[in-house]
Design a protein around this motif. Structure first.
Motif, mmCIF file in Angstrom:
data_model
loop_
_atom_site.group_PDB
_atom_site.id
_atom_site.type_symbol
_atom_site.label_atom_id
_atom_site.label_comp_id
_atom_site.label_asym_id
_atom_site.label_seq_id
_atom_site.Cartn_x
_atom_site.Cartn_y
_atom_site.Cartn_z
ATOM 1 N N TYR A 1 0.824 -1.207 0.000
ATOM 2 C CA TYR A 1 0.000 0.000 0.000
ATOM 3 C C TYR A 1 0.859 1.257 0.000
ATOM 4 O O TYR A 1 0.622 2.178 -0.793
ATOM 5 C CB TYR A 1 -0.913 -0.028 1.221
ATOM 6 C CG TYR A 1 -1.831 1.168 1.329
ATOM 7 C CD1 TYR A 1 -2.916 1.320 0.471
ATOM 8 C CD2 TYR A 1 -1.623 2.134 2.305
ATOM 9 C CE1 TYR A 1 -3.772 2.408 0.581
ATOM 10 C CE2 TYR A 1 -2.469 3.223 2.419
ATOM 11 C CZ TYR A 1 -3.536 3.361 1.560
ATOM 12 O OH TYR A 1 -4.370 4.437 1.664
ATOM 13 N N LEU A 2 1.855 1.307 0.857
ATOM 14 C CA LEU A 2 2.727 2.481 0.887
ATOM 15 C C LEU A 2 3.519 2.610 -0.410
ATOM 16 O O LEU A 2 3.841 3.722 -0.844
ATOM 17 C CB LEU A 2 3.688 2.411 2.074
ATOM 18 C CG LEU A 2 3.067 2.426 3.473
ATOM 19 C CD1 LEU A 2 4.155 2.519 4.531
ATOM 20 C CD2 LEU A 2 2.086 3.581 3.630
ATOM 21 N N GLY A 3 3.803 1.476 -1.026
ATOM 22 C CA GLY A 3 4.513 1.510 -2.299
ATOM 23 C C GLY A 3 3.730 2.243 -3.371
ATOM 24 O O GLY A 3 4.310 2.945 -4.213
ATOM 25 N N VAL A 4 2.399 2.099 -3.353
ATOM 26 C CA VAL A 4 1.560 2.824 -4.308
ATOM 27 C C VAL A 4 1.660 4.323 -4.062
ATOM 28 O O VAL A 4 1.743 5.128 -4.999
ATOM 29 C CB VAL A 4 0.097 2.356 -4.193
ATOM 30 C CG1 VAL A 4 -0.803 3.182 -5.103
ATOM 31 C CG2 VAL A 4 -0.027 0.886 -4.546
ATOM 32 N N GLU B 1 4.139 5.919 -2.871
ATOM 33 C CA GLU B 1 5.478 6.458 -3.086
ATOM 34 C C GLU B 1 6.021 6.201 -4.486
ATOM 35 O O GLU B 1 7.083 6.729 -4.844
ATOM 36 C CB GLU B 1 6.428 5.868 -2.037
ATOM 37 C CG GLU B 1 6.032 6.285 -0.623
ATOM 38 C CD GLU B 1 6.959 5.729 0.451
ATOM 39 O OE1 GLU B 1 7.909 4.999 0.096
ATOM 40 O OE2 GLU B 1 6.725 6.019 1.637
ATOM 41 N N ALA B 2 5.309 5.435 -5.296
ATOM 42 C CA ALA B 2 5.763 5.172 -6.665
ATOM 43 C C ALA B 2 5.648 6.441 -7.505
ATOM 44 O O ALA B 2 4.689 7.211 -7.384
ATOM 45 C CB ALA B 2 4.940 4.047 -7.286
ATOM 46 N N MET C 1 -2.471 9.749 -6.132
ATOM 47 C CA MET C 1 -3.012 9.358 -4.836
ATOM 48 C C MET C 1 -3.271 10.574 -3.953
ATOM 49 O O MET C 1 -4.331 10.702 -3.334
ATOM 50 C CB MET C 1 -2.045 8.396 -4.134
ATOM 51 C CG MET C 1 -1.951 7.033 -4.779
ATOM 52 S SD MET C 1 -3.463 6.059 -4.577
ATOM 53 C CE MET C 1 -3.340 5.595 -2.858
ATOM 54 N N ARG C 2 -2.310 11.493 -3.907
ATOM 55 C CA ARG C 2 -2.469 12.669 -3.044
ATOM 56 C C ARG C 2 -3.647 13.529 -3.478
ATOM 57 O O ARG C 2 -4.489 13.916 -2.652
ATOM 58 C CB ARG C 2 -1.181 13.498 -3.038
ATOM 59 C CG ARG C 2 -0.050 12.890 -2.229
ATOM 60 C CD ARG C 2 1.042 13.907 -1.998
ATOM 61 N NE ARG C 2 1.683 14.311 -3.249
ATOM 62 C CZ ARG C 2 2.733 13.701 -3.769
ATOM 63 N NH1 ARG C 2 3.256 12.650 -3.159
ATOM 64 N NH2 ARG C 2 3.260 14.134 -4.902
ATOM 65 N N VAL C 3 -3.714 13.826 -4.751
ATOM 66 C CA VAL C 3 -4.770 14.711 -5.242
ATOM 67 C C VAL C 3 -6.136 14.043 -5.147
ATOM 68 O O VAL C 3 -7.126 14.673 -4.752
ATOM 69 C CB VAL C 3 -4.481 15.146 -6.694
ATOM 70 C CG1 VAL C 3 -5.650 15.946 -7.253
ATOM 71 C CG2 VAL C 3 -3.204 15.982 -6.751
ATOM 72 N N THR D 1 -3.222 6.601 7.902
ATOM 73 C CA THR D 1 -1.779 6.817 7.823
ATOM 74 C C THR D 1 -1.416 7.595 6.568
ATOM 75 O O THR D 1 -0.606 8.532 6.606
ATOM 76 C CB THR D 1 -1.042 5.467 7.827
ATOM 77 O OG1 THR D 1 -1.286 4.803 9.074
ATOM 78 C CG2 THR D 1 0.456 5.660 7.642
ATOM 79 N N ALA D 2 -2.009 7.219 5.445
ATOM 80 C CA ALA D 2 -1.725 7.903 4.182
ATOM 81 C C ALA D 2 -2.137 9.368 4.239
ATOM 82 O O ALA D 2 -1.426 10.253 3.757
ATOM 83 C CB ALA D 2 -2.430 7.199 3.040
ATOM 84 N N MET D 3 -3.298 9.643 4.828
ATOM 85 C CA MET D 3 -3.770 11.017 4.920
ATOM 86 C C MET D 3 -2.802 11.882 5.730
ATOM 87 O O MET D 3 -2.430 12.986 5.314
ATOM 88 C CB MET D 3 -5.161 11.033 5.565
ATOM 89 C CG MET D 3 -5.712 12.435 5.787
ATOM 90 S SD MET D 3 -5.970 13.369 4.263
ATOM 91 C CE MET D 3 -7.423 12.538 3.627
#
Length: 211
Positions: free
Chosen positions: A102-105, A107-108, A115-117, A168-170
């Motif tokens: 999941y974190l790899g997505v 940070e890729a 993902m951020r937007v 966590t991602a947020m």
């Protein structure tokens, strides 16, 4: 001098040329990632994909549905299921593999901005929020709970694990709040993996899951 209609046809897709649903999705993903949900228009997506705007509506029904389907290009539920299956059911590996995947997505290079937007859009626009909600329920939670055996308890387990991952991602990637945003990725995986593994594999009684 060419008539306006002729000029428009030359800029667009040739008559009779098949419309690629994948091309429209790719154009939508790029637009949503660059401009966010609110500023992205179906006409802009259609122009990028070189199709008529009516064809975009025909293929996807609405901008909300197109946003939801675009998310599948970034977060493929099958990838998460594969990460789960690769552990052979070992609780020690399940959390690590899923969190790392999941974190790899996030940070890729080809998906980080998207993902951020797109997650930011889901928290600020009601239509994008609904699209993200249905994407999580219909695709991600259904896929992961299926690996867990299906049923309401499995869906709740998947939702609890997702809450840790999305939260966590947020905080880490969208809001950039320290110290979580400053930790090395391997530390975040190490800290979060046991929590995710527990939600997915611990005894139902230990978790206090409703029967």
């Amino acid at each position: 001098m060419p008539r306006p209609g002729e000029t428009a046809r030359r800029r667009g897709r040739r008559q009779g040329e098949p419309v690629s649903k994948e091309a429209v999705l790719a154009a939508a993903k790029t637009r949503f990632a660059r401009d966010g949900y609110e500023k992205t228009t179906l006409r802009a997506i259609a122009d990028d994909a070189r199709v008529d705007p009516s064809m975009v509506l025909y293929l996807f029904g609405s901008k909300e549905q197109l946003f939801r389907e675009s998310l599948r290009l970034i977060i493929d539920p099958a990838v998460l299921v594969s990460a789960f299956a690769a552990t052979g059911g070992d609780p020690a590996d399940i959390g690590t593999r899923i969190v790392a995947t999941y974190l790899g997505v996030w940070e890729a290079a080809d998906s980080a901005q998207s993902m951020r937007v797109m997650l930011a859009s889901a928290t600020s626009n009601p239509d994008a929020h609904e699209a993200f909600r249905s994407f999580m329920q219909d695709y991600v939670l259904t896929a992961v709970s299926g690996v867990l055996g299906g049923g309401e308890q499995a869906r709740l387990r998947a939702m609890l694990a997702a809450s840790s991952l999305v939260g966590t991602a947020m905080l880490r990637y969208v809001m950039g709040i320290a110290p979580l945003s400053e930790l090395p990725t391997e530390d975040v995986v190490r800290l979060l993996a046991p929590v995710v593994a527990r939600y997915l594999t611990a005894d139902a009684g230990e978790l206090g899951l409703p029967e």
